[in-house]
Design a protein around this motif. Structure first.
Motif, PDB file in Angstrom:
ATOM      1  N   GLY A 193       0.820  -1.216   0.000  1.00  0.00           N
ATOM      2  CA  GLY A 193       0.000   0.000   0.000  1.00  0.00           C
ATOM      3  C   GLY A 193       0.846   1.255   0.000  1.00  0.00           C
ATOM      4  N   ARG A 194       2.110   1.108   0.428  1.00  0.00           N
ATOM      5  CA  ARG A 194       2.950   2.317   0.444  1.00  0.00           C
ATOM      6  C   ARG A 194       3.203   2.845  -0.971  1.00  0.00           C
ATOM      7  NH1 ARG A 194       6.638  -1.209   2.232  1.00  0.00           N
ATOM      8  NH2 ARG A 194       6.478  -0.361   4.318  1.00  0.00           N
ATOM      9  N   ALA A 195       2.973   2.000  -1.972  1.00  0.00           N
ATOM     10  CA  ALA A 195       3.179   2.434  -3.358  1.00  0.00           C
ATOM     11  C   ALA A 195       2.149   3.467  -3.804  1.00  0.00           C
ATOM     12  CB  ALA A 195       3.150   1.235  -4.301  1.00  0.00           C
ATOM     13  N   PHE A 196       1.079   3.637  -3.043  1.00  0.00           N
ATOM     14  CA  PHE A 196       0.121   4.698  -3.420  1.00  0.00           C
ATOM     15  C   PHE A 196      -0.250   5.583  -2.238  1.00  0.00           C
ATOM     16  CE2 PHE A 196      -3.698   2.096  -2.274  1.00  0.00           C
ATOM     17  CZ  PHE A 196      -3.203   0.799  -2.413  1.00  0.00           C
ATOM     18  N   GLU A 197       0.703   5.736  -1.342  1.00  0.00           N
ATOM     19  CA  GLU A 197       0.524   6.682  -0.238  1.00  0.00           C
ATOM     20  C   GLU A 197       0.903   8.102  -0.689  1.00  0.00           C
ATOM     21  OE1 GLU A 197       2.749   5.101   3.118  1.00  0.00           O
ATOM     22  OE2 GLU A 197       0.966   4.043   3.815  1.00  0.00           O
ATOM     23  N   PRO A 198       0.583   9.116   0.137  1.00  0.00           N
ATOM     24  CA  PRO A 198       0.987  10.485  -0.210  1.00  0.00           C
ATOM     25  C   PRO A 198       2.476  10.554  -0.531  1.00  0.00           C
ATOM     26  CG  PRO A 198      -0.479  10.522   1.657  1.00  0.00           C
ATOM     27  CD  PRO A 198      -0.210   9.063   1.368  1.00  0.00           C
ATOM     28  N   GLY A 199       2.805  11.357  -1.526  1.00  0.00           N
ATOM     29  CA  GLY A 199       4.203  11.513  -1.920  1.00  0.00           C
ATOM     30  C   GLY A 199       4.583  10.636  -3.106  1.00  0.00           C
ATOM     31  N   THR A 200       3.756   9.650  -3.430  1.00  0.00           N
ATOM     32  CA  THR A 200       4.085   8.779  -4.573  1.00  0.00           C
ATOM     33  C   THR A 200       3.487   9.342  -5.869  1.00  0.00           C
ATOM     34  OG1 THR A 200       2.068   7.480  -4.288  1.00  0.00           O
ATOM     35  CG2 THR A 200       4.019   6.729  -3.089  1.00  0.00           C
ATOM     36  N   ASP A 201       4.000   8.866  -6.987  1.00  0.00           N
ATOM     37  CA  ASP A 201       3.448   9.255  -8.294  1.00  0.00           C
ATOM     38  C   ASP A 201       1.971   8.875  -8.393  1.00  0.00           C
ATOM     39  OD1 ASP A 201       5.856  10.169  -9.070  1.00  0.00           O
ATOM     40  OD2 ASP A 201       6.207   8.670 -10.642  1.00  0.00           O
ATOM     41  N   VAL A 202       1.656   7.697  -7.864  1.00  0.00           N
ATOM     42  CA  VAL A 202       0.266   7.235  -7.973  1.00  0.00           C
ATOM     43  C   VAL A 202      -0.665   8.182  -7.227  1.00  0.00           C
ATOM     44  CG1 VAL A 202      -1.351   5.396  -7.379  1.00  0.00           C
ATOM     45  CG2 VAL A 202       0.921   4.827  -8.275  1.00  0.00           C
ATOM     46  N   PHE A 203      -0.234   8.589  -6.047  1.00  0.00           N
ATOM     47  CA  PHE A 203      -1.062   9.481  -5.231  1.00  0.00           C
ATOM     48  C   PHE A 203      -1.300  10.807  -5.951  1.00  0.00           C
ATOM     49  CE2 PHE A 203      -1.912  12.557  -1.867  1.00  0.00           C
ATOM     50  CZ  PHE A 203      -2.842  11.883  -1.104  1.00  0.00           C
ATOM     51  N   ASN A 204      -0.298  11.219  -6.696  1.00  0.00           N
ATOM     52  CA  ASN A 204      -0.342  12.549  -7.299  1.00  0.00           C
ATOM     53  C   ASN A 204      -0.978  12.601  -8.673  1.00  0.00           C
ATOM     54  OD1 ASN A 204       1.008  13.792  -5.170  1.00  0.00           O
ATOM     55  ND2 ASN A 204       2.987  13.132  -5.952  1.00  0.00           N
ATOM     56  N   GLY A 205      -1.310  11.450  -9.234  1.00  0.00           N
ATOM     57  CA  GLY A 205      -1.745  11.487 -10.629  1.00  0.00           C
ATOM     58  C   GLY A 205      -3.102  10.858 -10.848  1.00  0.00           C
ATOM     59  N   ARG A 206      -3.458  10.817 -12.110  1.00  0.00           N
ATOM     60  CA  ARG A 206      -4.737  10.243 -12.526  1.00  0.00           C
ATOM     61  C   ARG A 206      -4.380   9.257 -13.626  1.00  0.00           C
ATOM     62  NH1 ARG A 206      -7.455  14.825 -13.116  1.00  0.00           N
ATOM     63  NH2 ARG A 206      -9.600  14.643 -12.439  1.00  0.00           N
ATOM     64  N   PHE A 207      -4.634   7.979 -13.389  1.00  0.00           N
ATOM     65  CA  PHE A 207      -4.134   6.957 -14.315  1.00  0.00           C
ATOM     66  C   PHE A 207      -5.217   5.964 -14.700  1.00  0.00           C
ATOM     67  CE2 PHE A 207      -0.666   8.232 -11.433  1.00  0.00           C
ATOM     68  CZ  PHE A 207       0.206   8.791 -12.363  1.00  0.00           C
ATOM     69  N   ASN A 208      -5.093   5.414 -15.922  1.00  0.00           N
ATOM     70  CA  ASN A 208      -5.949   4.287 -16.272  1.00  0.00           C
ATOM     71  C   ASN A 208      -5.263   2.998 -15.785  1.00  0.00           C
ATOM     72  OD1 ASN A 208      -4.068   3.387 -18.202  1.00  0.00           O
ATOM     73  ND2 ASN A 208      -5.020   4.618 -19.832  1.00  0.00           N
ATOM     74  N   ALA A 209      -5.911   1.876 -15.990  1.00  0.00           N
ATOM     75  CA  ALA A 209      -5.417   0.631 -15.376  1.00  0.00           C
ATOM     76  C   ALA A 209      -4.007   0.270 -15.840  1.00  0.00           C
ATOM     77  CB  ALA A 209      -6.393  -0.506 -15.664  1.00  0.00           C
ATOM     78  N   ASP A 210      -3.740   0.423 -17.127  1.00  0.00           N
ATOM     79  CA  ASP A 210      -2.406   0.058 -17.623  1.00  0.00           C
ATOM     80  C   ASP A 210      -1.338   0.952 -17.024  1.00  0.00           C
ATOM     81  OD1 ASP A 210      -3.465  -1.931 -19.134  1.00  0.00           O
ATOM     82  OD2 ASP A 210      -3.561  -0.745 -20.994  1.00  0.00           O
TER      83      ASP A 210
END
Ligand SMILES: NC(=O)c1ccc[n+]([C@@H]2O[C@H](COP(=O)([O-])OP(=O)(O)OC[C@H]3O[C@@H](n4cnc5c(N)ncnc54)[C@H](OP(=O)(O)O)[C@@H]3O)[C@@H](O)[C@H]2O)c1
Lengths: 223, 347
Positions: A193-210
């Motif tokens: 879960g740390r891969a999408f915590e605050p500070g990560t790219d995932v947390f900061n962006g808007r992405f489709n599944a791929d």
């Protein structure tokens, strides 16, 4: 219960939501629209929230926290520094979605989450020790949830990450996410879960599944 | 509809990007408020903020100075972070400013603050976040509603007042006290229950989505027995006015970019994306950036959803050149305001 079954059936099951704040009410509106029965609660008695729920999340029911906790799937969206005020016994055995973030720049330092390098959801899961905790919904802004939700198969549909140590719970929450209007991407166990915590790219962006799969992978490899 | 501006102070930048002095930022803010008054703007809010880029840390001091230097404009905090301040002091500062203004031009907006920097600065514990806010709001209202100089109050986060004088009293008996909120439903319900006017800070998303919150606010107020005319709504948002939309977008962008780079470094965000900026600057986004016609139309359109009585814009961010800020204020007061009035009269 057939949570996340075919769209637009009245028998999707019951969602409990703890927290009628920005996140709780946005998820509640999406869940009502998707055909779930939605019970929403705060730390206050149901009657105090009745007007709020009637106007802000029409179709959902204002209940006490104990009743919301007895639902098929329970979303916890309370301020993180209050996570221990959530009654763990009432959630024993339940699939619980942790939508909370530890974000010290906006919320200040919280000792429990500074103590070691566990992901915030692992700390929450230690409190909800008899629940099947799934981390998700934390990396989308509350005001993006409704505009960004889209029907299954929509082009460039936004995706949300999931992390859990319980494969069946992951599946159930993935179906819930899909019903609410997002693709779900499994990031792995709760520690991931740390891969999408605050500070990560995932947390900061808007992405489709791929895109999200790639981002999660990169982030976990780098960690 | 009242049209206004608000600011946290905006430190200018050198060509190499380094920050100029905070002294200059305060002098610029003072000039901007006087200019707004002279141009006929209805309201200027000074927001409590504590960074080198936004140094308007003490709205009370700024507003007292502005009260002496202006003639018609309403001045208020936007907002005062009351949880970490002393309501006795806030009240005293603002009622002194009210007296200096000639009476009736000074307001307080009570807020929680969008970040937590005032907690270490003033020595408060975040554990008490909710209690501090609730009790200090109660104390501020108790002082404001007192029928004499002497106030009695007790709570847990601050020492009690046992029939102690809090002076001066405002010229008109009470100061308007607004409650600031960023869109949490329970804050709207609470403002209604207390019968306080509510000020929505809308910094992203589609502002018309706040309509259910204003309905909740008004119904909560009515249920608590407050008269409809005491239940007022205002909206604070980012914006910028220039002769054309193209110019407005170009003038506001560098500052917006700087601010987001700074916030990003603090909060771990990526480099700001111009597409996000442009999307927010088009209807139904949250930024009121455009020509006078466009900004006026968007304010009038939002009025159809929220029925707000005041719309005010933060135009100085990230080192926007002072002359462009002053021009935007001029256009807001002399071009946007009459257009909004016309549009609302047609409805
Ligand atoms: N804001 C966002 O865009 C966003 C996005 C994703 C995730 N998150 C995370 O989601 C969480 C909630 O954020 P938010 O912005 O929705 O907060 P919020 O607007 O402050 O709302 C929090 C809600 O939780 C309730 N609550 C507090 N203690 C409770 C308890 N023990 N049981 C049930 N309800 C309780 C509060 O009501 P009472 O105090 O009246 O009980 C309130 O309704 C945070 O951890 C945040 O980091 C936020």
């Amino acid at each position: 219960m057939d949570i996340g079954a075919q769209a637009h059936t009245a028998s999707r099951g019951t969602i409990g939501i703890l927290g009628a704040g920005r996140v709780g009410t946005a998820i509640a509106r999406l869940a009502v629209a998707a055909g779930y029965r939605v019970k929403i609660a705060t730390s206050k008695p149901a009657a105090e929230n009745a007007l709020i729920i009637e106007i802000v999340t029409p179709g959902a029911e204002a209940v006490d926290a104990a009743e919301a906790s007895g639902s098929d799937l329970v979303v916890v969206a309370v301020p993180l520094h209050k996570y221990k005020s959530v009654n763990a016994d009432a959630l024993a055995g339940r699939v619980v979605v942790d939508a909370m973030n530890y974000w010290s720049v906006t919320d200040g330092d919280i000792a429990d989450f500074e103590a070691d390098d566990r992901s915030s959801s692992e700390v929450v899961a230690a409190h909800l020790s008899a629940s099947r905790v799934v981390k998700s919904f934390n990396h989308i802004g509350y005001h993006e949830m409704e505009p960004d939700s889209a029907a299954p198969g929509a082009a460039d549909r936004r995706a949300l990450a999931i992390a859990s140590n319980d494969a069946a719970a992951t599946e159930q929450v993935a179906a819930f996410i899909d019903a609410l209007g997002f693709d779900a991407v499994d990031a792995g166990n709760l520690a991931s879960g740390r891969a999408f915590e605050p500070g990560t790219d995932v947390f900061n962006g808007r992405f489709n599944a791929d895109e999200l799969s790639v981002k999660l992978h990169t982030s976990l490899v780098a960690a | 509809m009242e049209i206004g501006a608000y600011s946290f102070g905006d430190t200018q930048r050198n060509p190499d990007g380094s920050l100029r002095s905070t002294t200059e930022a305060i002098a610029n803010l003072f000039e901007a408020i006087k200019h707004a008054d002279a141009q006929g703007l209805d309201y200027f809010g000074v927001g409590e903020y504590h960074t080198a880029t936004m140094p308007a840390s003490s709205p009370g001091a700024m507003i007292a100075a502005a009260a002496a230097a202006t003639g018609q404009i309403t001045l208020g905090s936007a907002a005062s972070i009351i949880g970490t301040d002393d309501p006795v002091r806030i009240f005293q500062q603002f009622s002194i400013a009210d007296a200096i203004s000639g009476g009736g031009r000074v307001e307080i907006t009570a807020g929680r603050g969008s970040s937590v920097e005032t907690f270490p600065l003033f020595g408060h514990s975040l554990e008490e976040y909710d209690e501090l806010y609730a009790e200090k709001l109660d104390l501020l209202m108790t002082i404001n509603n007192a029928t004499s100089e002497n106030v009695t109050w007790s709570g847990t986060v601050r020492s009690a007042l046992d029939n102690l004088a809090v002076v001066p009293r405002p010229a008109s008996g009470k100061l308007p006290i607004w409650l600031a909120t960023g869109g949490n439903a329970s804050s709207s319900a609470r403002a209604g229950q207390l019968g306080l006017p509510v000020s929505y800070g809308i910094i992203g998303g589609a502002p018309h989505r706040f309509a259910p919150l204003t309905e909740l606010y008004r119904r909560s107020g009515a249920a608590a027995g407050h008269a409809p005319e005491s239940l007022k709504v205002s909206v604070g948002a980012l914006g910028f006015v220039a002769p054309t939309k193209k110019e407005a977008l170009e003038r506001f962008y560098p500052g917006w970019h700087n601010l987001n780079v700074e916030m990003g470094q603090l909060r771990g965000w990526p480099a700001p994306d111009k597409r996000a900026y442009l999307a927010q600057a088009d209807a139904p986004g949250a930024y009121y950036v455009g020509s006078p016609d466009e900004v006026a139309e968007r304010i009038a359109h939002l009025h159809g959803h929220l029925g707000h009585m005041r719309h005010f814009l933060q135009m100085d961010l990230g080192g926007i050149p002072q002359e462009l800020l002053l021009e935007s204020i001029t256009l807001l007061a002399t071009e946007v305001k009459p257009r909004v009035a016309r549009l609302l009269a047609q409805k």
